[in-house]
Design a protein around this motif. Sequence first.
Motif, PDB file in Angstrom:
ATOM      1  N   LEU A   1      58.796  38.218  32.859  1.00 31.48           N
ATOM      2  CA  LEU A   1      58.093  39.269  33.589  1.00 31.48           C
ATOM      3  C   LEU A   1      57.335  38.654  34.757  1.00 31.48           C
ATOM      4  CD1 LEU A   1      56.578  41.371  30.657  1.00 31.48           C
ATOM      5  CD2 LEU A   1      58.762  41.656  31.819  1.00 31.48           C
ATOM      6  N   GLU A   2      57.389  39.327  35.859  1.00 28.90           N
ATOM      7  CA  GLU A   2      56.671  38.853  37.046  1.00 28.90           C
ATOM      8  C   GLU A   2      55.983  40.044  37.711  1.00 28.90           C
ATOM      9  OE1 GLU A   2      57.463  36.510  41.274  1.00 28.90           O
ATOM     10  OE2 GLU A   2      59.069  36.738  39.793  1.00 28.90           O
ATOM     11  N   GLY A   3      54.666  40.046  37.667  1.00 29.85           N
ATOM     12  CA  GLY A   3      53.910  41.131  38.265  1.00 29.85           C
ATOM     13  C   GLY A   3      53.833  40.998  39.776  1.00 29.85           C
ATOM     14  N   GLY A   4      53.353  42.039  40.394  1.00 26.91           N
ATOM     15  CA  GLY A   4      53.178  42.019  41.836  1.00 26.91           C
ATOM     16  C   GLY A   4      51.766  41.585  42.206  1.00 26.91           C
ATOM     17  N   THR A   5      51.249  42.195  43.236  1.00 27.53           N
ATOM     18  CA  THR A   5      49.889  41.890  43.677  1.00 27.53           C
ATOM     19  C   THR A   5      49.142  43.196  43.905  1.00 27.53           C
ATOM     20  OG1 THR A   5      50.560  41.816  46.001  1.00 27.53           O
ATOM     21  CG2 THR A   5      50.557  39.723  44.782  1.00 27.53           C
ATOM     22  N   GLU A   6      47.851  43.089  44.059  1.00 32.80           N
ATOM     23  CA  GLU A   6      46.998  44.246  44.263  1.00 32.80           C
ATOM     24  C   GLU A   6      45.897  43.887  45.250  1.00 32.80           C
ATOM     25  OE1 GLU A   6      44.075  46.927  41.416  1.00 32.80           O
ATOM     26  OE2 GLU A   6      45.977  46.196  40.628  1.00 32.80           O
ATOM     27  N   MET A   7      45.606  44.789  46.160  1.00 27.39           N
ATOM     28  CA  MET A   7      44.542  44.554  47.128  1.00 27.39           C
ATOM     29  C   MET A   7      43.206  44.940  46.519  1.00 27.39           C
ATOM     30  SD  MET A   7      45.848  43.206  49.799  1.00 27.39           S
ATOM     31  CE  MET A   7      44.419  43.319  50.871  1.00 27.39           C
ATOM     32  N   VAL A   8      42.316  43.970  46.425  1.00 30.02           N
ATOM     33  CA  VAL A   8      40.948  44.223  45.967  1.00 30.02           C
ATOM     34  C   VAL A   8      40.048  44.248  47.196  1.00 30.02           C
ATOM     35  CG1 VAL A   8      39.017  43.355  44.597  1.00 30.02           C
ATOM     36  CG2 VAL A   8      41.356  43.145  43.732  1.00 30.02           C
ATOM     37  N   THR A   9      39.272  45.308  47.336  1.00 34.41           N
ATOM     38  CA  THR A   9      38.460  45.518  48.531  1.00 34.41           C
ATOM     39  C   THR A   9      37.005  45.746  48.169  1.00 34.41           C
ATOM     40  OG1 THR A   9      40.352  46.565  49.622  1.00 34.41           O
ATOM     41  CG2 THR A   9      38.192  46.905  50.627  1.00 34.41           C
ATOM     42  N   VAL A  10      36.132  45.148  48.945  1.00 33.20           N
ATOM     43  CA  VAL A  10      34.691  45.400  48.845  1.00 33.20           C
ATOM     44  C   VAL A  10      34.231  45.921  50.196  1.00 33.20           C
ATOM     45  CG1 VAL A  10      32.402  44.374  48.585  1.00 33.20           C
ATOM     46  CG2 VAL A  10      34.248  43.691  47.056  1.00 33.20           C
ATOM     47  N   SER A  11      33.602  47.081  50.201  1.00 35.53           N
ATOM     48  CA  SER A  11      33.142  47.679  51.449  1.00 35.53           C
ATOM     49  C   SER A  11      31.633  47.855  51.440  1.00 35.53           C
ATOM     50  CB  SER A  11      33.814  49.038  51.671  1.00 35.53           C
ATOM     51  OG  SER A  11      33.479  49.935  50.627  1.00 35.53           O
ATOM     52  N   ILE A  12      31.047  47.790  52.611  1.00 37.67           N
ATOM     53  CA  ILE A  12      29.604  47.988  52.777  1.00 37.67           C
ATOM     54  C   ILE A  12      29.382  49.051  53.845  1.00 37.67           C
ATOM     55  CG2 ILE A  12      27.450  46.940  53.572  1.00 37.67           C
ATOM     56  CD1 ILE A  12      28.232  44.371  52.332  1.00 37.67           C
ATOM     57  N   ARG A  13      28.626  50.066  53.487  1.00 42.11           N
ATOM     58  CA  ARG A  13      28.213  51.093  54.434  1.00 42.11           C
ATOM     59  C   ARG A  13      26.698  51.062  54.524  1.00 42.11           C
ATOM     60  NH1 ARG A  13      32.436  55.053  54.867  1.00 42.11           N
ATOM     61  NH2 ARG A  13      34.066  54.729  53.311  1.00 42.11           N
TER      62      ARG A  13
ATOM     63  N   ARG B   1      39.116  40.790  38.550  1.00 42.47           N
ATOM     64  CA  ARG B   1      38.645  41.673  39.621  1.00 42.47           C
ATOM     65  C   ARG B   1      37.176  41.402  39.946  1.00 42.47           C
ATOM     66  NH1 ARG B   1      40.403  46.312  41.710  1.00 42.47           N
ATOM     67  NH2 ARG B   1      42.012  46.496  40.134  1.00 42.47           N
ATOM     68  N   ALA B   2      36.351  41.259  38.892  1.00 42.85           N
ATOM     69  CA  ALA B   2      34.921  41.020  39.110  1.00 42.85           C
ATOM     70  C   ALA B   2      34.690  39.694  39.841  1.00 42.85           C
ATOM     71  CB  ALA B   2      34.183  41.015  37.771  1.00 42.85           C
ATOM     72  N   LYS B   3      35.458  38.675  39.474  1.00 45.55           N
ATOM     73  CA  LYS B   3      35.329  37.376  40.128  1.00 45.55           C
ATOM     74  C   LYS B   3      35.707  37.468  41.599  1.00 45.55           C
ATOM     75  CE  LYS B   3      36.881  32.571  39.740  1.00 45.55           C
ATOM     76  NZ  LYS B   3      37.747  31.615  38.976  1.00 45.55           N
ATOM     77  N   GLN B   4      36.785  38.195  41.888  1.00 50.34           N
ATOM     78  CA  GLN B   4      37.232  38.333  43.272  1.00 50.34           C
ATOM     79  C   GLN B   4      36.249  39.172  44.090  1.00 50.34           C
ATOM     80  OE1 GLN B   4      40.146  36.809  44.685  1.00 50.34           O
ATOM     81  NE2 GLN B   4      38.845  37.354  46.418  1.00 50.34           N
ATOM     82  N   GLU B   5      35.713  40.235  43.492  1.00 52.27           N
ATOM     83  CA  GLU B   5      34.762  41.085  44.199  1.00 52.27           C
ATOM     84  C   GLU B   5      33.477  40.326  44.518  1.00 52.27           C
ATOM     85  OE1 GLU B   5      34.248  44.547  41.805  1.00 52.27           O
ATOM     86  OE2 GLU B   5      35.967  45.589  42.702  1.00 52.27           O
ATOM     87  N   GLN B   6      33.084  39.413  43.616  1.00 50.89           N
ATOM     88  CA  GLN B   6      31.896  38.605  43.875  1.00 50.89           C
ATOM     89  C   GLN B   6      32.091  37.746  45.115  1.00 50.89           C
ATOM     90  OE1 GLN B   6      29.100  38.830  42.093  1.00 50.89           O
ATOM     91  NE2 GLN B   6      28.003  37.315  43.312  1.00 50.89           N
ATOM     92  N   ALA B   7      33.280  37.168  45.237  1.00 49.10           N
ATOM     93  CA  ALA B   7      33.566  36.337  46.405  1.00 49.10           C
ATOM     94  C   ALA B   7      33.673  37.185  47.667  1.00 49.10           C
ATOM     95  CB  ALA B   7      34.867  35.554  46.179  1.00 49.10           C
ATOM     96  N   LEU B   8      34.259  38.372  47.546  1.00 43.27           N
ATOM     97  CA  LEU B   8      34.428  39.235  48.710  1.00 43.27           C
ATOM     98  C   LEU B   8      33.099  39.834  49.190  1.00 43.27           C
ATOM     99  CD1 LEU B   8      37.677  41.162  47.720  1.00 43.27           C
ATOM    100  CD2 LEU B   8      37.437  39.412  49.490  1.00 43.27           C
ATOM    101  N   MET B   9      32.145  39.983  48.287  1.00 39.56           N
ATOM    102  CA  MET B   9      30.873  40.571  48.675  1.00 39.56           C
ATOM    103  C   MET B   9      30.180  39.741  49.747  1.00 39.56           C
ATOM    104  SD  MET B   9      27.679  41.837  46.287  1.00 39.56           S
ATOM    105  CE  MET B   9      27.403  40.192  45.610  1.00 39.56           C
ATOM    106  N   THR B  10      30.231  38.414  49.598  1.00 36.47           N
ATOM    107  CA  THR B  10      29.637  37.535  50.603  1.00 36.47           C
ATOM    108  C   THR B  10      30.310  37.726  51.956  1.00 36.47           C
ATOM    109  OG1 THR B  10      29.099  35.904  48.897  1.00 36.47           O
ATOM    110  CG2 THR B  10      29.117  35.134  51.174  1.00 36.47           C
ATOM    111  N   GLN B  11      31.644  37.842  51.949  1.00 36.74           N
ATOM    112  CA  GLN B  11      32.374  38.046  53.193  1.00 36.74           C
ATOM    113  C   GLN B  11      32.054  39.402  53.813  1.00 36.74           C
ATOM    114  OE1 GLN B  11      36.607  37.256  52.723  1.00 36.74           O
ATOM    115  NE2 GLN B  11      36.214  35.775  51.093  1.00 36.74           N
TER     116      GLN B  11
END
Length: 246
Positions: free
Chosen positions: A224-236, A160-170
């Motif tokens: 076992l096969e997991g699903g997916t989860e939406m990770v979101t980074v928002s800026i206000r 999650r932290a790795k994905q949020e780091q990438a999303l922060m730039t976007q």
Amino acid sequence: MYLSTQNRKWLLGIALCLGASVLAAPASAQEDEDKAVKGGKWPQASLRAEAAAEVPHDTVKITLATEISDASQAAVAKALSKTLDSVMGDAKGDPKIKVSSGNYRLWPMSNEKGKISNWRGRGEIFLESTDFAAASELAGKLSDRMPIDNLAFSVSQQARAKQEQALMTQAVKAFTDRAQALTDALGFAHYTIRNVDLGGAGAQPYQPAGRMMAMAADKASVPLEGGTEMVTVSIRGSIFLHSTQK
């Protein structure tokens, strides 16, 4: 040195003027900014932008549970502890699987007359791992003593932290693009950022508990096969709109 009354009054007047000059020193940049905002010189606008990505689950948490019933509280506690200790001992050893104790509870059962007729107890053990195959196999082996009660898939903190780091730039780019578009649409020359708040969120993990229950029947490991989860980074945040160039 002797000063006449007229000279003393003259010097006192100079001193008062200097004191007034010190008290009337130029305001700080923040004070100037606040005055400009209150005076309507720099209009403000509030904005929000976000970036999101669908991330596959990389962690599974399996709940093993058992319930025991007996005539006395002591007998239930003894049998429950014996089962938990046995399963916990057999579960540990694989470094890929984190094993921990779950809920532990004893409670009385009453008959139609309201008197205690027997006692029941319930205990849980959690298996958590990013290796789905290893967790499934271990849960199947232990299911004769503690059946699988539930499972949950999730995204690990590291992923999650790795994905949020990438999303922060976007998210930052989306915020600045929106700020510039608003500035241009309203006919202002440029904008400056006043404040920014960063936030993140994720959806609840998918929990196909029914599929795991089938493992308890024959102690066979099930893929076992997991699903997916939406990770979101928002800026206000808010911006100042300037009518003149920098």
